[in-house]
Design a protein around this motif. Structure first.
Motif, mmCIF file in Angstrom:
data_model
loop_
_atom_site.group_PDB
_atom_site.id
_atom_site.type_symbol
_atom_site.label_atom_id
_atom_site.label_comp_id
_atom_site.label_asym_id
_atom_site.label_seq_id
_atom_site.Cartn_x
_atom_site.Cartn_y
_atom_site.Cartn_z
ATOM 1 N N VAL A 1 12.366 1.815 11.822
ATOM 2 C CA VAL A 1 10.950 2.354 11.972
ATOM 3 C C VAL A 1 10.823 3.986 11.755
ATOM 4 C CG1 VAL A 1 10.004 0.176 12.953
ATOM 5 C CG2 VAL A 1 10.912 1.964 14.415
ATOM 6 N N SER A 2 11.907 4.714 12.549
ATOM 7 C CA SER A 2 11.998 5.959 12.448
ATOM 8 C C SER A 2 12.570 6.631 11.113
ATOM 9 C CB SER A 2 12.964 6.570 13.467
ATOM 10 O OG SER A 2 14.322 6.102 13.299
ATOM 11 N N TYR A 3 12.980 5.648 10.099
ATOM 12 C CA TYR A 3 13.218 6.394 8.753
ATOM 13 C C TYR A 3 12.099 6.122 7.801
ATOM 14 C CZ TYR A 3 18.096 5.288 10.386
ATOM 15 O OH TYR A 3 19.114 5.288 11.203
ATOM 16 N N PHE A 4 11.244 4.993 7.888
ATOM 17 C CA PHE A 4 10.115 4.840 7.077
ATOM 18 C C PHE A 4 8.845 4.854 7.777
ATOM 19 C CE2 PHE A 4 13.892 2.714 5.227
ATOM 20 C CZ PHE A 4 13.879 3.424 3.653
ATOM 21 N N PRO A 5 8.168 5.900 7.671
ATOM 22 C CA PRO A 5 6.884 6.346 8.301
ATOM 23 C C PRO A 5 5.955 5.024 8.291
ATOM 24 C CG PRO A 5 7.556 8.017 7.120
ATOM 25 C CD PRO A 5 8.300 7.018 6.678
ATOM 26 N N ASP A 6 5.752 4.141 7.342
ATOM 27 C CA ASP A 6 4.863 3.179 7.150
ATOM 28 C C ASP A 6 5.353 2.197 7.851
ATOM 29 O OD1 ASP A 6 3.022 4.781 5.800
ATOM 30 O OD2 ASP A 6 3.950 4.397 3.909
ATOM 31 N N MET A 7 6.711 2.012 8.215
ATOM 32 C CA MET A 7 7.238 0.773 8.652
ATOM 33 C C MET A 7 6.845 0.710 10.136
ATOM 34 S SD MET A 7 11.004 -0.957 8.545
ATOM 35 C CE MET A 7 11.044 -0.944 6.817
ATOM 36 N N VAL A 8 6.258 -0.496 10.750
ATOM 37 C CA VAL A 8 5.865 -0.347 12.371
ATOM 38 C C VAL A 8 6.536 -1.410 12.918
ATOM 39 C CG1 VAL A 8 3.448 0.410 11.549
ATOM 40 C CG2 VAL A 8 3.981 -1.977 11.687
ATOM 41 N N CYS A 9 7.364 -2.094 12.396
ATOM 42 C CA CYS A 9 8.226 -3.023 13.012
ATOM 43 C C CYS A 9 9.542 -3.634 12.067
ATOM 44 C CB CYS A 9 7.373 -4.425 13.459
ATOM 45 S SG CYS A 9 8.369 -5.854 14.097
ATOM 46 N N PHE B 1 -8.935 1.484 1.700
ATOM 47 C CA PHE B 1 -8.532 0.111 2.523
ATOM 48 C C PHE B 1 -6.807 0.216 2.803
ATOM 49 C CE2 PHE B 1 -7.489 0.075 -2.149
ATOM 50 C CZ PHE B 1 -6.267 -0.427 -2.124
ATOM 51 N N ALA B 2 -6.698 -0.406 3.785
ATOM 52 C CA ALA B 2 -5.378 -0.631 4.496
ATOM 53 C C ALA B 2 -4.770 -1.944 3.960
ATOM 54 C CB ALA B 2 -5.452 -0.607 5.866
ATOM 55 N N VAL B 3 -3.451 -1.593 3.996
ATOM 56 C CA VAL B 3 -2.584 -3.159 3.459
ATOM 57 C C VAL B 3 -1.518 -3.181 4.618
ATOM 58 C CG1 VAL B 3 -1.082 -3.934 1.780
ATOM 59 C CG2 VAL B 3 -2.989 -2.620 1.173
ATOM 60 N N GLN B 4 -1.082 -4.300 5.000
ATOM 61 C CA GLN B 4 -0.295 -4.674 5.742
ATOM 62 C C GLN B 4 0.721 -5.782 4.973
ATOM 63 O OE1 GLN B 4 -0.471 -5.305 10.177
ATOM 64 N NE2 GLN B 4 0.698 -7.168 9.639
ATOM 65 N N TYR C 1 12.978 -9.184 10.499
ATOM 66 C CA TYR C 1 11.440 -9.325 10.179
ATOM 67 C C TYR C 1 11.207 -7.803 10.231
ATOM 68 C CZ TYR C 1 6.498 -9.853 11.672
ATOM 69 O OH TYR C 1 5.270 -9.772 11.342
ATOM 70 N N GLN C 2 10.347 -7.319 9.251
ATOM 71 C CA GLN C 2 9.582 -6.013 8.917
ATOM 72 C C GLN C 2 8.340 -6.089 8.788
ATOM 73 O OE1 GLN C 2 12.284 -4.255 6.281
ATOM 74 N NE2 GLN C 2 13.827 -3.624 7.821
ATOM 75 N N VAL C 3 7.427 -5.125 9.079
ATOM 76 C CA VAL C 3 6.290 -5.205 9.095
ATOM 77 C C VAL C 3 5.897 -3.679 8.401
ATOM 78 C CG1 VAL C 3 3.686 -5.306 9.809
ATOM 79 C CG2 VAL C 3 5.642 -6.736 10.443
ATOM 80 N N ALA C 4 5.132 -3.476 7.676
ATOM 81 C CA ALA C 4 4.599 -2.178 7.076
ATOM 82 C C ALA C 4 3.221 -1.942 6.837
ATOM 83 C CB ALA C 4 5.469 -1.705 5.597
ATOM 84 N N ARG C 5 2.606 -1.144 7.178
ATOM 85 C CA ARG C 5 1.123 -0.771 6.821
ATOM 86 C C ARG C 5 0.930 0.457 6.293
ATOM 87 N NH1 ARG C 5 0.331 -1.680 12.891
ATOM 88 N NH2 ARG C 5 0.446 -3.841 12.888
ATOM 89 N N LYS C 6 0.101 0.851 5.279
ATOM 90 C CA LYS C 6 -0.158 1.680 4.406
ATOM 91 C C LYS C 6 -1.556 1.795 4.005
ATOM 92 C CE LYS C 6 1.118 4.862 1.714
ATOM 93 N NZ LYS C 6 1.641 6.221 2.084
ATOM 94 N N GLN C 7 -2.029 3.136 4.063
ATOM 95 C CA GLN C 7 -3.685 3.271 3.927
ATOM 96 C C GLN C 7 -3.652 3.807 2.555
ATOM 97 O OE1 GLN C 7 -6.116 2.948 6.411
ATOM 98 N NE2 GLN C 7 -7.567 3.178 4.505
ATOM 99 N N PHE C 8 -4.387 2.964 1.822
ATOM 100 C CA PHE C 8 -4.783 3.627 0.370
ATOM 101 C C PHE C 8 -6.255 3.744 -0.028
ATOM 102 C CE2 PHE C 8 -0.993 0.669 -0.487
ATOM 103 C CZ PHE C 8 -0.224 1.635 -1.175
ATOM 104 N N LEU C 9 -6.402 5.304 -0.151
ATOM 105 C CA LEU C 9 -7.865 5.527 -0.134
ATOM 106 C C LEU C 9 -8.874 4.834 1.002
ATOM 107 C CD1 LEU C 9 -8.539 5.711 -4.071
ATOM 108 C CD2 LEU C 9 -7.764 7.638 -2.508
#
Length: 183
Positions: free
Chosen positions: A54-62, A90-93, A80-88
């Motif tokens: 999670v410290s290596y990839f800014p969008d990875m939250v878990c 809308f947000a994607v998880q 188990y990994q979770v990433a969140r990204k904001q695109f314009l």
């Protein structure tokens, strides 16, 4: 791959080399290389600490190690990994469950293989390779994925072309410290 021979100076100056291409009909594949001015053994210890991703990839939250089903091979882990990204607007998880296999070959090259068990992709696989090179380590990261939501292949490749190098720069800064003099 041959990049380290033809682009050695660029790698040593901190450039991250990236190649993208399509994967299946709606997916993408990216291969990236970067030089890390650290011993491979030290990097291996940090990279196989999967909750630290999670410290290596800014969008990875878990990034959590999951209890294994009856697993007899200590080189295999489950994540188990979770990433969140904001695109314009809308947000994607995305969530993914991975099998992770670590190996060292006879030449001393170390690899981590990530294979999707289930998740928010039609398919996903990645490979991270560490090789001794020029007094440090050459890291090669290969990822191929097909999202479940329809995304034009060209848009997916462009996102990979720009996002992965930015993520790998953050990874390098965390692994090596912020005192690096790369551009």
């Amino acid at each position: 791959m041959g990049w380290k021979v033809t682009h050695g100076v660029s790698l040593l100056q901190g450039e991250i080399l990236v190649k993208t291409r399509s994967h299946r009909t709606a997916g993408g594949q990216v291969i990236a290389q970067l030089y890390l001015p650290m011993a491979r053994s030290h990097l291996w210890q940090q990279l196989t600490d999967y909750p630290r991703w999670v410290s290596y990839f800014p969008d990875m939250v878990c990034s959590q190690i999951r209890p294994a089903p009856v697993e007899l091979d200590p080189r295999i882990q489950h994540l188990y990994q979770v990433a969140r990204k904001q695109f314009l607007c809308f947000a994607v998880q995305v969530e993914i469950y991975l099998t992770v296999r670590e190996q060292t070959d006879q030449a001393g090259e170390q690899q981590i293989w990530f294979t999707m068990e289930q998740g928010d992709f039609l398919d996903f696989a990645a490979q991270l390779t560490l090789q001794d090179w020029q007094g440090g380590t050459l890291l090669t990261y290969r990822v191929q994925a097909t999202p479940t939501i329809p995304v034009p292949t060209l848009l997916l490749q462009q996102a990979m072309q720009f996002e992965l190098p930015a993520n790998l720069r953050v990874m390098r800064q965390v692994l090596c410290g912020r005192s690096l003099n790369f551009r």
